[in-house]
Scaffold this active site. Structure first.
Site, mmCIF file in Angstrom:
data_model
loop_
_atom_site.group_PDB
_atom_site.id
_atom_site.type_symbol
_atom_site.label_atom_id
_atom_site.label_comp_id
_atom_site.label_asym_id
_atom_site.label_seq_id
_atom_site.Cartn_x
_atom_site.Cartn_y
_atom_site.Cartn_z
ATOM 1 N N CYS A 160 0.810 -1.221 0.000
ATOM 2 C CA CYS A 160 0.000 0.000 0.000
ATOM 3 C C CYS A 160 0.839 1.264 0.000
ATOM 4 O O CYS A 160 0.386 2.305 -0.490
ATOM 5 C CB CYS A 160 -0.980 -0.009 1.167
ATOM 6 S SG CYS A 160 -0.271 0.262 2.806
ATOM 7 N N ASP A 161 2.069 1.223 0.518
ATOM 8 C CA ASP A 161 2.941 2.396 0.499
ATOM 9 C C ASP A 161 3.123 2.941 -0.914
ATOM 10 O O ASP A 161 3.312 4.144 -1.119
ATOM 11 C CB ASP A 161 4.336 2.066 1.040
ATOM 12 C CG ASP A 161 4.343 1.200 2.273
ATOM 13 O OD1 ASP A 161 3.388 0.423 2.465
ATOM 14 O OD2 ASP A 161 5.322 1.260 3.029
ATOM 15 N N ALA A 162 3.082 2.025 -1.885
ATOM 16 C CA ALA A 162 3.317 2.406 -3.278
ATOM 17 C C ALA A 162 2.321 3.451 -3.757
ATOM 18 O O ALA A 162 2.619 4.224 -4.679
ATOM 19 C CB ALA A 162 3.247 1.175 -4.182
#
Length: 377
Positions: A160-162
């Protein structure tokens, strides 16, 4: 008679001014103090450079996104000087892994410089374009799902950081170059991540497939038997959504999706805010590490304040939470400007301390301040 009228008028002005000052104080925000804290954070971070892999990596990318947002709000040239200095020494390069969203986050700052400095030949966005074209269109093992399927790394943006690292860059590049195809490609890959990691019941993102429950005994759980949702991971997403929406055309065909996702997540984050204002590293198990954490909280504060400032979130409902969060964030800053209570580099909830700091934590702090400053306008 004239003197008496003048006295009454003067008294009214003084009383009105006093009431305005009192109301301003009750709101708990002082623009000069916020700006001073932001500058101190910038100065300390610039004097204490740090990165995980290289000066062009994601940690610096996140930090200089914060610097960009601080400049956008304040127009203080100290921020622009820092932006141009790092871009010059980086020679406008991204980091090296063309398949990895982290490695283009630094380009947000390059594009922002280009949008504000029109000198011919000063800004070089060719390395950014080459990265984006390769990232979107060249084959790699993540897209193919080869060798990494057991880890859930079967899509381009599998963590999800992406969603903070690449989508805002693609969106801003599309805006700056007037090439909407980059935004359309962004949406395609964003939906892959959304479909794989978003928990519609909790209105939160799993960090990656390790934390997506499959109904087996192997499902990872918190000590209280709840799902594991990482504060900074969801901060990346919600902060990234605010960045996206800020530069996305109002008539973009998929904008409603992003607005609805933003509002759904924002309402959940508001529900989960602890009384002291700072979110814990584990959102559904705050007692696991029962102290505030700055990076996730900074991204939330930025996003919620942005939502209030842009009419997507109800001011009466969200502004008190934003102000409470900012006060708590400000209390985490040391006298010398260093921002503490930042969880170290990681991929799941872990503790922090007053002395733990990272450049991306400073970036989150600057992002928060950049929108909190606008609340009084």
């Amino acid at each position: 008679m004239k003197n008496q009228a003048l006295k009454i008028l003067t008294l009214c002005v003084l009383v009105g001014s006093a009431m305005s000052l009192k109301l301003y104080a009750q709101k708990g925000l002082n623009h000069s103090e916020i700006e001073a804290k932001m500058i101190k954070a910038l100065e300390w971070q610039e004097a204490h450079p740090i990165f995980a892999l290289a000066p062009t990596d994601w940690t610096e990318g996140a930090y200089y996104i914060g610097v960009s947002r601080a400049h956008k709000t304040t127009q203080d040239m100290m921020y622009m000087a820092a932006l141009k200095n790092q871009a010059y020494w980086n020679n406008w390069q991204t980091y090296s892994r063309l398949h990895h969203a982290d490695d283009v986050a630094i380009s947000y700052s390059y594009i922002y410089i280009g949008m504000n400095d029109k000198r011919p030949g000063f800004v070089n966005l060719e390395p950014t374009k080459k990265f984006l074209d390769a990232h979107l269109h060249e084959d790699d093992e993540w897209k193919a799902g080869t060798d990494k399927s057991a880890s859930g790394k079967t899509i381009l943006w599998w963590w999800c950081d992406a969603l903070f690292m690449a989508p805002p860059v693609l969106n801003l590049y599309a805006k700056h170059t007037n090439q909407p195809k980059y935004r359309d490609e962004m949406h395609k890959y964003y939906m892959e991540t959304y479909n794989q990691l978003y928990d519609k019941e909790e209105r939160l993102f799993a960090r990656d497939m390790r934390f997506v429950w499959k109904g087996t005994e192997k499902d990872l759980k918190e000590p209280n038997d709840k799902k594991i949702f990482w504060s900074r991971g969801n901060g990346w997403v919600l902060g990234g959504l605010a960045l996206l929406l800020d530069d996305m055309p109002n008539d973009y065909k998929h904008r409603t999706f992003y607005e609805n996702l933003f509002k759904d997540m924002a309402s959940r984050i508001l529900e989960l805010q602890p009384k002291d204002g700072l979110w814990r590293t584990s959102l559904l198990s705050p007692e696991t590490y029962d102290h505030g954490e700055v990076s996730g909280s900074g991204f939330y504060t930025f996003a919620l304040a942005w939502g209030v400032n842009n009419g997507l979130l109800d001011r009466n409902k969200y502004e008190p939470a934003v102000k409470k969060a900012w006060k708590a964030l400000a209390d985490c800053q040391h006298e010398d400007g260093r921002v503490g209570w930042v969880q170290n580099i990681g991929a799941s909830p872990e503790p922090a301390s007053a002395d733990s700091w990272q450049n991306f934590g400073t970036g989150a702090f600057l992002m928060a301040g950049s929108e909190v400053l606008k609340l009084e306008e």
